[in-house]
Scaffold this motif. Structure first.
Motif, PDB file in Angstrom:
ATOM      1  N   ILE A  56     -16.550 -13.883 -16.901  1.00  0.00           N
ATOM      2  CA  ILE A  56     -15.329 -13.241 -17.400  1.00  0.00           C
ATOM      3  C   ILE A  56     -14.195 -13.277 -16.380  1.00  0.00           C
ATOM      4  O   ILE A  56     -13.028 -13.047 -16.731  1.00  0.00           O
ATOM      5  CB  ILE A  56     -15.596 -11.782 -17.824  1.00  0.00           C
ATOM      6  CG1 ILE A  56     -15.995 -10.941 -16.613  1.00  0.00           C
ATOM      7  CG2 ILE A  56     -16.668 -11.724 -18.904  1.00  0.00           C
ATOM      8  CD1 ILE A  56     -16.162  -9.464 -16.941  1.00  0.00           C
ATOM      9  N   ALA A  57     -14.524 -13.577 -15.108  1.00  0.00           N
ATOM     10  CA  ALA A  57     -13.488 -13.642 -14.075  1.00  0.00           C
ATOM     11  C   ALA A  57     -12.823 -15.002 -13.995  1.00  0.00           C
ATOM     12  O   ALA A  57     -11.807 -15.154 -13.305  1.00  0.00           O
ATOM     13  CB  ALA A  57     -14.079 -13.280 -12.715  1.00  0.00           C
ATOM     14  N   VAL A  58     -13.352 -15.998 -14.705  1.00  0.00           N
ATOM     15  CA  VAL A  58     -12.805 -17.355 -14.625  1.00  0.00           C
ATOM     16  C   VAL A  58     -11.318 -17.406 -14.969  1.00  0.00           C
ATOM     17  O   VAL A  58     -10.539 -18.061 -14.249  1.00  0.00           O
ATOM     18  CB  VAL A  58     -13.611 -18.306 -15.538  1.00  0.00           C
ATOM     19  CG1 VAL A  58     -12.897 -19.644 -15.695  1.00  0.00           C
ATOM     20  CG2 VAL A  58     -15.001 -18.527 -14.951  1.00  0.00           C
ATOM     21  N   PRO A  59     -10.836 -16.751 -16.038  1.00  0.00           N
ATOM     22  CA  PRO A  59      -9.412 -16.890 -16.385  1.00  0.00           C
ATOM     23  C   PRO A  59      -8.459 -16.446 -15.294  1.00  0.00           C
ATOM     24  O   PRO A  59      -7.430 -17.084 -15.078  1.00  0.00           O
ATOM     25  CB  PRO A  59      -9.274 -16.003 -17.642  1.00  0.00           C
ATOM     26  CG  PRO A  59     -10.645 -15.970 -18.229  1.00  0.00           C
ATOM     27  CD  PRO A  59     -11.573 -15.980 -17.056  1.00  0.00           C
ATOM     28  N   ILE A  60      -8.777 -15.346 -14.595  1.00  0.00           N
ATOM     29  CA  ILE A  60      -7.842 -14.874 -13.572  1.00  0.00           C
ATOM     30  C   ILE A  60      -8.026 -15.619 -12.250  1.00  0.00           C
ATOM     31  O   ILE A  60      -7.053 -15.884 -11.539  1.00  0.00           O
ATOM     32  CB  ILE A  60      -7.981 -13.349 -13.356  1.00  0.00           C
ATOM     33  CG1 ILE A  60      -6.825 -12.835 -12.504  1.00  0.00           C
ATOM     34  CG2 ILE A  60      -9.330 -12.997 -12.739  1.00  0.00           C
ATOM     35  CD1 ILE A  60      -6.736 -11.334 -12.434  1.00  0.00           C
ATOM     36  N   LEU A  61      -9.251 -15.995 -11.923  1.00  0.00           N
ATOM     37  CA  LEU A  61      -9.478 -16.709 -10.667  1.00  0.00           C
ATOM     38  C   LEU A  61      -8.811 -18.075 -10.671  1.00  0.00           C
ATOM     39  O   LEU A  61      -8.371 -18.564  -9.631  1.00  0.00           O
ATOM     40  CB  LEU A  61     -10.986 -16.869 -10.409  1.00  0.00           C
ATOM     41  CG  LEU A  61     -11.785 -15.585 -10.172  1.00  0.00           C
ATOM     42  CD1 LEU A  61     -13.244 -15.914  -9.904  1.00  0.00           C
ATOM     43  CD2 LEU A  61     -11.193 -14.781  -9.019  1.00  0.00           C
TER      44      LEU A  61
END
Length: 263
Positions: A56-61
Motif C-alpha cells: 500500500i506504500a508503493v503509490p507514495i514512495l
C-alpha cells in the motif's frame, strides 16, 4: 361458486420465534468472525503485515525523492500496531464475500423464491464493485493524487509522511470509494422496494451530479484529482444503476397468479 383457489403463500408457516432469530444471528456472526480469523491467518503467513505495508506504500514512495523512499513512524508503538491494523483491514476485505453470504443466509428464509434467485447476484456484484473501488484507489487515484501534491512541495521541505497518518488516510479513501461504488446496488434496491421510480431517478440525474461532487469534496483530500476521481465514477455508476434497475425489476417480478391473468 368459483373453483379457483387462493395461491398458497410459500412463506406461510415459516415464522420463527424472536429468540431463534437472535440465535441465528449469533451463529452467522460467529461464522463471519471465523472466516475473518482464517483470512487474517493466511495473510499473516503471506505476504505478512510488512508485505501489506510495502504494497500500500508503493503509490507514495514512487513520488518521493531518490534516497528518501521511506515512511517514518512517529508513534512509539506505530511499527507494531499499524501493520496489524492493515492486516485486519485486508482480512476484512478478503472475507467480504463470506460476510455477504452470512447476511444473505440470515435473511433468505424471509424471501420469496423469485427474490432469492437474484439476491446472490446482487451480493456478488456488490462485492465486485467494492473491490473495483478499492483497486481504483490503489492503482490510479493514489498515484495521481500524490503526484499532484508533490508538485507543490517546496524544495526546502522533506516530505516524509508518518506511516500511521498515511494508513489512516488511504483506508478512509478505500472505504469512501468502496461505498461509492455501491451506487448501482442502492439504486436498484430503492426501485425494487418501491421507494422511488425509474422516472424519478432520471429526473434527479442533475441533482445527483451536484450531490456527487459535494460528497467527493467532503470525503476526499482537498485536491482536485481525488475529488474528480470519486465524483465522475459515481455519476457513471448512477446511470448504470438506472439501467440495471429497469432490468432487475422486470426480472424479479413475482409469478402471475390466476387472478392477475384473469384481470
Amino acid at each position: 361458486m368459483s373453483d379457483s383457489k387462493e395461491p398458497a403463500d410459500e412463506l406461510a408457516g415459516t415464522e420463527q420465534p424472536f429468540v431463534q432469530h437472535l440465535m441465528e444471528l449469533r451463529d452467522r456472526l460467529l461464522y463471519g468472525m471465523a472466516g475473518l480469523g482464517i483470512c487474517m491467518a493466511l495473510l499473516a503467513i503471506w505476504p505478512g503485515p510488512s508485505g501489506l505495508i510495502d504494497l500500500i506504500a508503493v503509490p507514495i514512495l514512487s513520488h518521493m525523492p531518490a534516497g528518501t523512499e521511506k515512511l517514518i513512524a512517529v508513534g512509539v508503538f506505530s511499527p507494531f500496531f499499524v501493520p496489524l491494523k492493515v492486516l485486519a483491514m485486508a482480512a476484512l476485505l478478503m472475507s467480504l464475500p463470506w460476510w455477504m453470504y452470512q447476511i444473505w443466509a440470515f435473511v433468505a428464509p424471509g424471501l420469496y423464491s423469485h427474490e432469492k434467485r437474484f439476491a446472490v447476484p446482487l451480493i456478488i456484484v456488490g462485492s465486485l464493485l467494492a473491490y473495483m473501488g478499492i483497486a481504483f484507489v490503489q492503482f490510479f487515484v493514489l498515484d495521481k493524487m500524490f503526484g499532484f501534491i508533490q508538485q507543490f512541495t517546496p524544495k526546502s521541505v522533506a516530505a516524509t509522511p508518518d506511516i500511521a497518518s498515511y494508513v489512516e488516510a488511504i483506508l478512509s479513501l478505500y472505504l469512501a470509494f468502496g461505498l461509492a461504488f455501491q451506487v448501482p446496488i442502492v439504486v436498484v434496491l430503492l426501485v425494487k422496494m418501491d421507494l422511488v421510480t425509474v422516472e424519478k431517478l432520471k429526473e434527479f440525474r442533475g441533482y445527483f451530479v451536484v450531490l456527487a461532487f459535494i460528497i467527493a469534496a467532503v470525503v476526499t483530500p482537498p485536491d482536485v484529482i481525488s475529488q474528480l476521481a470519486l465524483a465522475v465514477p459515481m455519476c457513471l455508476l448512477y446511470e448504470l444503476g438506472i439501467w440495471g434497475s429497469q432490468w432487475f425489476v422486470r426480472s424479479t417480478q413475482a409469478p402471475a397468479t390466476p387472478e392477475d391473468s384473469a384481470s
